[in-house]
Design a protein around this motif. Structure first.
Motif, PDB file in Angstrom:
ATOM      1  N   ALA A  78       0.838  -1.202   0.000  1.00 49.31           N
ATOM      2  CA  ALA A  78       0.000   0.000   0.000  1.00 49.31           C
ATOM      3  C   ALA A  78       0.874   1.253   0.000  1.00 49.31           C
ATOM      4  O   ALA A  78       2.056   1.198   0.324  1.00 49.31           O
ATOM      5  N   GLU A  79       0.255   2.395  -0.328  1.00 45.69           N
ATOM      6  CA  GLU A  79       1.003   3.654  -0.327  1.00 45.69           C
ATOM      7  C   GLU A  79       1.394   4.071   1.089  1.00 45.69           C
ATOM      8  O   GLU A  79       2.455   4.646   1.308  1.00 45.69           O
ATOM      9  N   ALA A  80       0.502   3.830   2.039  1.00 45.54           N
ATOM     10  CA  ALA A  80       0.735   4.313   3.402  1.00 45.54           C
ATOM     11  C   ALA A  80       0.078   3.382   4.406  1.00 45.54           C
ATOM     12  O   ALA A  80      -0.789   2.576   4.051  1.00 45.54           O
ATOM     13  N   ALA A  81       0.503   3.509   5.662  1.00 40.64           N
ATOM     14  CA  ALA A  81      -0.132   2.735   6.734  1.00 40.64           C
ATOM     15  C   ALA A  81      -0.002   3.505   8.042  1.00 40.64           C
ATOM     16  O   ALA A  81       0.818   4.427   8.172  1.00 40.64           O
ATOM     17  N   LEU A  82      -0.813   3.091   8.984  1.00 40.07           N
ATOM     18  CA  LEU A  82      -0.864   3.720  10.293  1.00 40.07           C
ATOM     19  C   LEU A  82      -0.957   2.576  11.297  1.00 40.07           C
ATOM     20  O   LEU A  82      -1.945   1.834  11.275  1.00 40.07           O
ATOM     21  N   VAL A  83       0.084   2.399  12.108  1.00 44.56           N
ATOM     22  CA  VAL A  83       0.078   1.322  13.104  1.00 44.56           C
ATOM     23  C   VAL A  83       0.148   2.001  14.465  1.00 44.56           C
ATOM     24  O   VAL A  83       1.139   2.663  14.772  1.00 44.56           O
ATOM     25  N   ARG A  84      -0.894   1.871  15.269  1.00 39.27           N
ATOM     26  CA  ARG A  84      -0.958   2.680  16.479  1.00 39.27           C
ATOM     27  C   ARG A  84      -1.516   1.902  17.669  1.00 39.27           C
ATOM     28  O   ARG A  84      -2.501   1.179  17.530  1.00 39.27           O
ATOM     29  N   VAL A  85      -0.886   2.118  18.839  1.00 38.50           N
ATOM     30  CA  VAL A  85      -1.487   1.584  20.067  1.00 38.50           C
ATOM     31  C   VAL A  85      -2.644   2.473  20.514  1.00 38.50           C
ATOM     32  O   VAL A  85      -3.417   2.091  21.383  1.00 38.50           O
ATOM     33  N   GLN A  86      -2.766   3.664  19.907  1.00 42.08           N
ATOM     34  CA  GLN A  86      -3.902   4.531  20.239  1.00 42.08           C
ATOM     35  C   GLN A  86      -5.210   3.998  19.661  1.00 42.08           C
ATOM     36  O   GLN A  86      -6.277   4.415  20.097  1.00 42.08           O
ATOM     37  N   PHE A  87      -5.133   3.111  18.676  1.00 44.88           N
ATOM     38  CA  PHE A  87      -6.352   2.398  18.264  1.00 44.88           C
ATOM     39  C   PHE A  87      -6.668   1.400  19.372  1.00 44.88           C
ATOM     40  O   PHE A  87      -5.818   0.560  19.715  1.00 44.88           O
ATOM     41  N   VAL A  88      -7.863   1.477  19.930  1.00 44.35           N
ATOM     42  CA  VAL A  88      -8.223   0.564  21.025  1.00 44.35           C
ATOM     43  C   VAL A  88      -8.142  -0.880  20.537  1.00 44.35           C
ATOM     44  O   VAL A  88      -7.638  -1.753  21.244  1.00 44.35           O
ATOM     45  N   SER A  89      -8.627  -1.114  19.331  1.00 49.77           N
ATOM     46  CA  SER A  89      -8.614  -2.466  18.756  1.00 49.77           C
ATOM     47  C   SER A  89      -9.010  -2.350  17.294  1.00 49.77           C
ATOM     48  O   SER A  89      -9.082  -1.240  16.750  1.00 49.77           O
ATOM     49  N   GLY A  90      -9.311  -3.488  16.687  1.00 49.30           N
ATOM     50  CA  GLY A  90      -9.698  -3.492  15.278  1.00 49.30           C
ATOM     51  C   GLY A  90     -10.940  -2.651  15.012  1.00 49.30           C
ATOM     52  O   GLY A  90     -11.005  -1.926  14.015  1.00 49.30           O
ATOM     53  N   THR A  91     -11.917  -2.749  15.900  1.00 50.09           N
ATOM     54  CA  THR A  91     -13.157  -1.982  15.730  1.00 50.09           C
ATOM     55  C   THR A  91     -12.861  -0.491  15.577  1.00 50.09           C
ATOM     56  O   THR A  91     -13.423   0.177  14.710  1.00 50.09           O
ATOM     57  N   HIS A  92     -11.982   0.024  16.429  1.00 45.76           N
ATOM     58  CA  HIS A  92     -11.637   1.438  16.408  1.00 45.76           C
ATOM     59  C   HIS A  92     -10.916   1.798  15.094  1.00 45.76           C
ATOM     60  O   HIS A  92     -11.198   2.833  14.489  1.00 45.76           O
ATOM     61  N   ALA A  93     -10.021   0.935  14.651  1.00 50.52           N
ATOM     62  CA  ALA A  93      -9.298   1.194  13.395  1.00 50.52           C
ATOM     63  C   ALA A  93     -10.277   1.197  12.219  1.00 50.52           C
ATOM     64  O   ALA A  93     -10.237   2.095  11.368  1.00 50.52           O
ATOM     65  N   ILE A  94     -11.167   0.215  12.169  1.00 44.62           N
ATOM     66  CA  ILE A  94     -12.156   0.146  11.084  1.00 44.62           C
ATOM     67  C   ILE A  94     -13.068   1.378  11.153  1.00 44.62           C
ATOM     68  O   ILE A  94     -13.380   2.001  10.134  1.00 44.62           O
ATOM     69  N   GLY A  95     -13.467   1.741  12.375  1.00 46.60           N
ATOM     70  CA  GLY A  95     -14.324   2.920  12.566  1.00 46.60           C
ATOM     71  C   GLY A  95     -13.656   4.179  12.039  1.00 46.60           C
ATOM     72  O   GLY A  95     -14.283   4.969  11.327  1.00 46.60           O
ATOM     73  N   CYS A  96     -12.378   4.379  12.348  1.00 44.98           N
ATOM     74  CA  CYS A  96     -11.665   5.571  11.856  1.00 44.98           C
ATOM     75  C   CYS A  96     -11.534   5.526  10.337  1.00 44.98           C
ATOM     76  O   CYS A  96     -11.638   6.561   9.670  1.00 44.98           O
ATOM     77  N   ALA A  97     -11.297   4.348   9.796  1.00 45.06           N
ATOM     78  CA  ALA A  97     -11.175   4.209   8.338  1.00 45.06           C
ATOM     79  C   ALA A  97     -12.477   4.659   7.673  1.00 45.06           C
ATOM     80  O   ALA A  97     -12.466   5.436   6.711  1.00 45.06           O
ATOM     81  N   LEU A  98     -13.612   4.184   8.205  1.00 44.36           N
ATOM     82  CA  LEU A  98     -14.908   4.521   7.603  1.00 44.36           C
ATOM     83  C   LEU A  98     -15.244   5.990   7.799  1.00 44.36           C
ATOM     84  O   LEU A  98     -15.677   6.678   6.875  1.00 44.36           O
ATOM     85  N   LYS A  99     -15.037   6.480   9.029  1.00 49.49           N
ATOM     86  CA  LYS A  99     -15.383   7.880   9.307  1.00 49.49           C
ATOM     87  C   LYS A  99     -14.509   8.827   8.501  1.00 49.49           C
ATOM     88  O   LYS A  99     -14.953   9.906   8.111  1.00 49.49           O
ATOM     89  N   GLY A 100     -13.279   8.398   8.248  1.00 50.02           N
ATOM     90  CA  GLY A 100     -12.374   9.233   7.469  1.00 50.02           C
ATOM     91  C   GLY A 100     -12.814   9.409   6.024  1.00 50.02           C
ATOM     92  O   GLY A 100     -12.642  10.471   5.444  1.00 50.02           O
ATOM     93  N   VAL A 101     -13.414   8.357   5.442  1.00 47.90           N
ATOM     94  CA  VAL A 101     -13.753   8.462   4.015  1.00 47.90           C
ATOM     95  C   VAL A 101     -15.176   8.958   3.764  1.00 47.90           C
ATOM     96  O   VAL A 101     -15.476   9.410   2.657  1.00 47.90           O
ATOM     97  N   LEU A 102     -16.050   8.867   4.770  1.00 49.54           N
ATOM     98  CA  LEU A 102     -17.463   9.184   4.528  1.00 49.54           C
ATOM     99  C   LEU A 102     -17.841  10.561   5.059  1.00 49.54           C
ATOM    100  O   LEU A 102     -17.414  10.948   6.148  1.00 49.54           O
ATOM    101  N   LYS A 103     -18.639  11.287   4.292  1.00 54.26           N
ATOM    102  CA  LYS A 103     -19.161  12.564   4.775  1.00 54.26           C
ATOM    103  C   LYS A 103     -20.693  12.527   4.723  1.00 54.26           C
ATOM    104  O   LYS A 103     -21.265  11.636   4.072  1.00 54.26           O
ATOM    105  N   PRO A 104     -21.367  13.481   5.374  1.00 54.09           N
ATOM    106  CA  PRO A 104     -22.836  13.458   5.417  1.00 54.09           C
ATOM    107  C   PRO A 104     -23.436  13.315   4.019  1.00 54.09           C
ATOM    108  O   PRO A 104     -22.916  13.915   3.062  1.00 54.09           O
TER     109      PRO A 104
END
Ligand SMILES: *Cc1c(COP(=O)(O)O)cnc(C)c1O
Length: 424
Positions: A78-104
């Motif tokens: 991939a072009e980029a990645a983000l590996v973080r302990v600040q993600f609580v778990s997979g749910t949080h990472a998936i949630g940020c991925a979705l919220k990042g790409v979607l707008k109202p």
């Protein structure tokens, strides 16, 4: 607990091991390839002792964090990645991925049926008695639709490749499309790499603009490529599953197109900080070491799960997947068909665990589940499902979901003890 395999059960296990030999050769060779990929990524990004001490405070210019992100990006192609302990778990990472790409007013389309239970809150599905969250995607104006490419498909066919007119229209209108690779806790098949590849190509043909987001939980290092190499725009997963190699103490990751990864990073932190801040708590060493072990750990887990499948199949139980595979993730389902057997299975598994072996698992009401669930897992990392663990909702067909296994010999020992109690 008896001290070694009883003479009765050992032949069962040894016979299963013989029948699995050729499949194990395949996963052994994938492990070789993946380990080589990991080492090349370490080399290409100059992994060095200096990367292991974290920059404190804002943690700007943390070279270790950058190296870790770049290594993960390379592994995902991939072009980029983000590996973080600040993600609580997979749910949080998936949630940020979705919220990042979607707008109202955007449309999110889940194509693999209802997403994993823990994502209901992110999407804004509300169960009776629950208060809707203001922060869910739907509360913020994102439209949501679901279709199921596994519905009404004969088992031999696995995936429905033809879509109704309405479904095609939904795909054309969607801004983001969500694919869950692993079966999670349903009985549908896990998507293989080949199936993912074909699916993503077919989706992009219908709608070249749609952002394809893959829930990659349990899928990492199963193949020698990740969904980002098949055209997925973003993948996300948990570090206390496959890519943490049993060592990561917490966290999640995202990989994909750099613009989407950065948008997700801005969800995790704030706009203006994005991926450029975040203390690593001196955990970079543990996370890269986890990646180093991950291909081997995934191999051990796959060997462990296929052994459970083969042995219980020999004993006449229904198992998913069957001993013939395909094993596309590290979860094995065994229909024990009897609540007492489920409890006995989980109790014995717990007794054979490295941590908390003295505990006795009992069924308990669990948020998000209609029936009480019994869970066994004496794991080093609490809740880690790359470590040998099992859970079972206490309802027919009394199926136990067993997963993980850092060490094959441990799983083999636990299986022998379980057989001793079940066959006694
Ligand atoms: C585990 C899992 C998740 C959620 O990950 P957590 O780390 O438990 O938050 C999402 N989707 C699937 C398919 C999973 O298996």
């Amino acid at each position: 607990m008896t001290t070694s395999c009883a003479p009765k059960t050992l032949p069962l296990i040894e016979e299963a091991e013989t029948t699995l030999a050729s499949y194990w050769q395949t996963i052994e060779s994938r492990c070789h390839t993946n380990t080589e990929r990991v080492l090349r990524a370490f080399l290409n990004h100059g992994l060095d002792e200096m990367h292991f001490s974290s920059v404190t405070g804002y943690a700007h210019h943390d070279l270790g964090r950058h190296a870790l992100d770049n290594i993960m990006a390379e592994l995902a192609g991939a072009e980029a990645a983000l590996v973080r302990v600040q993600f609580v778990s997979g749910t949080h990472a998936i949630g940020c991925a979705l919220k990042g790409v979607l707008k109202p007013s955007d449309l999110l389309l889940a194509i693999t049926g209802a997403p994993y239970d823990t994502l209901e809150g992110v999407i804004g599905k509300v169960r009776p008695g629950q208060t809707p969250s203001r922060q869910s995607l739907q509360a913020q104006g994102v439209r949501y639709a679901e279709m199921d490419i596994f519905a009404d498909v004969p088992p031999s066919q696995r995936v429905r490749w033809t879509w109704t007119e309405e479904e095609t229209a939904l795909i054309q209108q969607a801004n983001a499309l969500f694919i869950q690779r692993s079966r999670g806790y349903s009985l549908r098949p896990t998507l293989s790499g080949e199936e993912l590849k074909r699916l993503i190509a077919q989706i992009k043909q219908v709608n070249p603009e749609v952002v394809v987001v893959v829930d990659n939980c349990y899928g990492e290092f199963i193949d020698t490529e990740e969904p980002t190499q098949y055209g997925a725009d973003l993948i996300a997963g948990s570090l206390i599953k496959n890519p943490g190699g049993g060592l990561a103490v917490a966290g999640g990751y995202i990989a994909g197109k750099s613009c989407y990864v950065e948008q997700a990073a801005e969800e995790l932190t704030v706009p203006g900080v994005g991926s450029e801040g975040g203390y690593m708590f001196d955990l970079t060493r543990t996370l890269v070491q986890g990646l180093y072990f991950a291909p081997t750990v995934v191999k051990e887990a796959l060997k462990s799960m296929s052994l459970f499948a083969a042995v219980f199949e020999q004993l006449g139980y229904t198992v998913y997947p069957t001993s013939q595979g395909p094993f596309n993730d590290i979860i094995q389902v065994i229909e024990l068909g009897d609540p007492d057997k489920v409890l006995q299975f989980c109790k014995t598994l717990q007794q054979c665990s490295p941590v908390g072996a003295k505990l006795t698992p009992i069924p308990a009401v669990t948020p998000g589940y209609a029936d009480p669930v019994v869970m066994a897992g004496g794991t080093f990392i609490f809740g880690s499902t790359i470590e040998l663990s099992a859970d079972a909702p206490m309802r027919p067909p009394y199926a136990v979901y067993i997963q993980g296994g850092l060490v094959y010999s441990h799983a083999r020992f636990a299986l022998s003890q379980i057989l001793d109690t079940l066959l006694a």
